[in-house]
Design an enzyme around this catalytic site. Structure first.
Site, PDB file in Angstrom:
ATOM      1  CD  GLU A 106      17.694  29.257  16.018  1.00  0.00           C
ATOM      2  OE1 GLU A 106      16.644  29.595  16.613  1.00  0.00           O
ATOM      3  OE2 GLU A 106      17.718  28.902  14.833  1.00  0.00           O
ATOM      4  CD  GLU A 132      13.817  25.713  15.716  1.00  0.00           C
ATOM      5  OE1 GLU A 132      12.752  26.170  15.257  1.00  0.00           O
ATOM      6  OE2 GLU A 132      14.345  26.171  16.730  1.00  0.00           O
TER       7      GLU A 132
HETATM    8  C1  GBH Z   1      13.530  29.460  16.198  1.00  0.00           C
HETATM    9  O1  GBH Z   1      12.351  28.743  16.358  1.00  0.00           O
HETATM   10  C2  GBH Z   1      13.813  29.616  14.742  1.00  0.00           C
HETATM   11  O2  GBH Z   1      14.828  28.716  14.318  1.00  0.00           O
HETATM   12  C3  GBH Z   1      14.176  31.021  14.339  1.00  0.00           C
HETATM   13  O3  GBH Z   1      14.122  31.154  12.946  1.00  0.00           O
HETATM   14  C4  GBH Z   1      13.284  32.002  15.054  1.00  0.00           C
HETATM   15  O4  GBH Z   1      13.457  33.311  14.607  1.00  0.00           O
HETATM   16  C5  GBH Z   1      13.581  31.899  16.526  1.00  0.00           C
HETATM   17  O5  GBH Z   1      13.439  30.598  16.985  1.00  0.00           O
HETATM   18  C6  GBH Z   1      12.726  32.799  17.398  1.00  0.00           C
HETATM   19  O6  GBH Z   1      11.379  32.458  17.322  1.00  0.00           O
HETATM   20  O7  GBH Z   1       6.413  27.666  25.225  1.00  0.00           O
HETATM   21  O8  GBH Z   1       5.277  29.756  24.806  1.00  0.00           O
HETATM   22  O9  GBH Z   1       7.459  29.661  25.713  1.00  0.00           O
HETATM   23  C7  GBH Z   1      11.990  28.443  17.694  1.00  0.00           C
HETATM   24  C8  GBH Z   1      10.539  28.186  17.782  1.00  0.00           C
HETATM   25  C9  GBH Z   1      10.568  28.506  20.186  1.00  0.00           C
HETATM   26  C10 GBH Z   1       8.572  27.947  19.019  1.00  0.00           C
HETATM   27  C11 GBH Z   1       9.907  28.166  21.480  1.00  0.00           C
HETATM   28  C12 GBH Z   1       7.904  27.581  20.304  1.00  0.00           C
HETATM   29  C13 GBH Z   1       7.848  27.967  22.677  1.00  0.00           C
HETATM   30  C14 GBH Z   1       7.159  29.180  23.192  1.00  0.00           C
HETATM   31  N1  GBH Z   1      10.023  27.784  19.074  1.00  0.00           N
HETATM   32  N2  GBH Z   1       8.495  28.304  21.394  1.00  0.00           N
HETATM   33  S1  GBH Z   1       6.520  29.047  24.837  1.00  0.00           S
END
Ligand code: GBH
Length: 442
Positions: free
Chosen positions: A354, A161
């Protein structure tokens, strides 16, 4: 309701796994160089519960127990990350050597990611991802890791990411290294993409069988059909999705972006677009986006400044995870079929590297319905003709959830942080039964 009707079968040879990352589970901080995350978490106010990942799940010392949990779960693959700051320490690679041996002995394919956000602090102090040099140093480190583990690893992932690491770590500053560069963070994106391309070359030179990268993606939904909203949504889609997919898949930045990149960026695109064997997608939820509203907003725990040329809106009428993220399984079908339609045969086979959710509790029925829904949505994408080769749940066990600390639990296995005891949740048993049904001869 989850599990009421039987699951369709996924293709033969499908990779079934779970994912973790080094900084989030390993602990043993004294046995690695310091990373940007060590420095960041020690600053007051950066992590919600004030915690650090110095111990985390102590996976460094308990990896045998964790591999036994993987084996009993019945996965055929495990995605973990290699910590660059650990590899810099004398003996650091030995840990990954032991882990890979243990996985192979259990019949589980090791799928290492070479960078999951824990940049060595000294590298950051030397300019970090703002400098091109970091991409070159990354490739050197990758060669060392490949030289050591390459005889047992088949699938490699370069980066995790880069979009989130750019946006959260360098533009908004809510993740390490905590920089708030806003649009001046674009070189950080470019240098990570260059690091990816150079790493692909280093891995090929070391004889790697299959190489990919992992990007986070989700459909962008305009808040309304009005031009102001669709234009804002398109802009968001460029920044979070297309800017990271297109240099890799098409060898070009989306219109208007290339000019904002550092000098010489255009010449790097050939490296960045090195052909891949698979394309890793992390999917959590779609994002609804509209015209700017002139006020700071809270987006999944991240405060988005008012001056951005878009605003993120709530997706209504959906169940929410413990984190507050909406549960939208069909967004995964939409995302994958959309990618296939947009990129055609430039899109390599996809691996969902993931997918998962945070909920409290051992009897985590909500996580079971989340996984059930997303696996059905994934199968829908396969039926619609998308070439999908694998699926990994985030995460094997509860772990250090970055700026949220230990408050968000994403695991199939519960971790008691006082005793470090692991306890499988209901979702662990559910995924185990799902996997065993998939293995049964048709
Ligand atoms: C991943 O990031 C990472 O790779 C991992 O390390 C982490 O632990 C995991 O996800 C969980 O967070 O639009 O309000 O629904 C993902 C990060 C996920 C951040 C989706 C923004 C949108 C939230 N992204 N998120 S929302």
């Amino acid at each position: 309701m989850a599990t009421t009707h039987p699951f369709p079968r996924f293709p033969d040879g499908f990779l079934w796994g779970v994912s973790t990352s080094a900084h989030q589970i390993e602990g043993a901080a004294g046995l690695r160089e310091r990373s940007v995350w060590d420095a960041f978490t020690e600053q007051p106010g950066r992590v919600k519960d004030g915690s650090t990942a110095a111990v985390a799940c102590d996976h460094y010392h308990r990896y045998r127990e964790d591999v036994a949990l993987l084996a009993a779960l019945g996965v055929n693959a495990y995605r973990f990350s290699v910590s660059w700051p650990r590899v810099l320490r004398e003996g650091g690679l030995d840990f990954y050597d032991r882990l890979v041996d243990e996985l192979c002995a259990a019949g589980i394919r090791p799928v290492p990611t070479l960078f999951h956000w824990d940049l060595p602090l000294a590298r950051h102090e030397a300019g970090g991802w703002r400098e091109r040099d970091t991409a070159e140093r990354f490739a050197e480190y990758v060669s060392r890791v490949a030289g050591r583990l390459g005889d047992r690893v088949r699938q490699w992932i370069t980066l995790n990411e880069p979009a989130e690491h750019t946006l959260l770590g360098h533009a908004l500053g809510t993740h390490a290294p905590g920089e708030r560069l806003m649009f001046d963070a674009l070189p950080v994106a470019h240098h990570q993409l260059l690091a990816h391309g150079l790493a692909v070359r280093a891995l090929r030179a070391a004889g790697a069988a299959e190489v990919g990268l992992t990007n986070s993606h989700g459909p962008t939904w305009p808040a309304s059909p009005e031009a102001a909203d669709t234009e804002a949504a398109d802009f968001y889609d460029v920044l979070l999705n297309r800017m990271f997919a297109e240099p890799v898949l098409l060898g070009a930045y989306p219109e208007g972006i290339g000019e904002l990149m550092p000098d010489g960026a255009a010449d790097d695109l050939k490296i960045i677009a090195e052909p891949l064997d698979f394309y890793g997608v992390n999917y959590y939820a779609p994002t609804k986006v509209g015209a700017p509203q002139g006020a700071e907003i809270d987006f999944g725990g991240v405060r988005m400044p008012a001056e951005l040329p878009f605003s993120v809106r709530e997706i209504e009428g959906r169940p929410r995870t413990g984190f507050g993220w909406p549960v939208v399984p069909e967004g995964l079908t939409e995302l994958l079929t959309g990618f296939r339609d947009r990129y055609g045969d430039r899109l390599p086979p996809v691996v969902v590297t993931e997918n998962g959710c945070s909920y409290e509790g051992l009897d985590d029925q909500d996580r079971i319905s989340y996984l059930d829904g997303h696996l059905r949505a994934l199968h829908e994408a396969i039926r619609a003709g998308v070439d999908v080769r694998g699926y990994f749940v985030w995460s094997l066990m509860d772990n250090f959830e970055w700026a949220e600390g230990y408050a968000r639990r994403f695991g199939l296995v519960h971790v008691d942080y006082a005793t470090l005891e692991r306890t499988p949740k209901a979702s662990y048993a559910w995924y185990r039964d799902f996997l065993s049904a998939q293995r049964r001869p048709a």
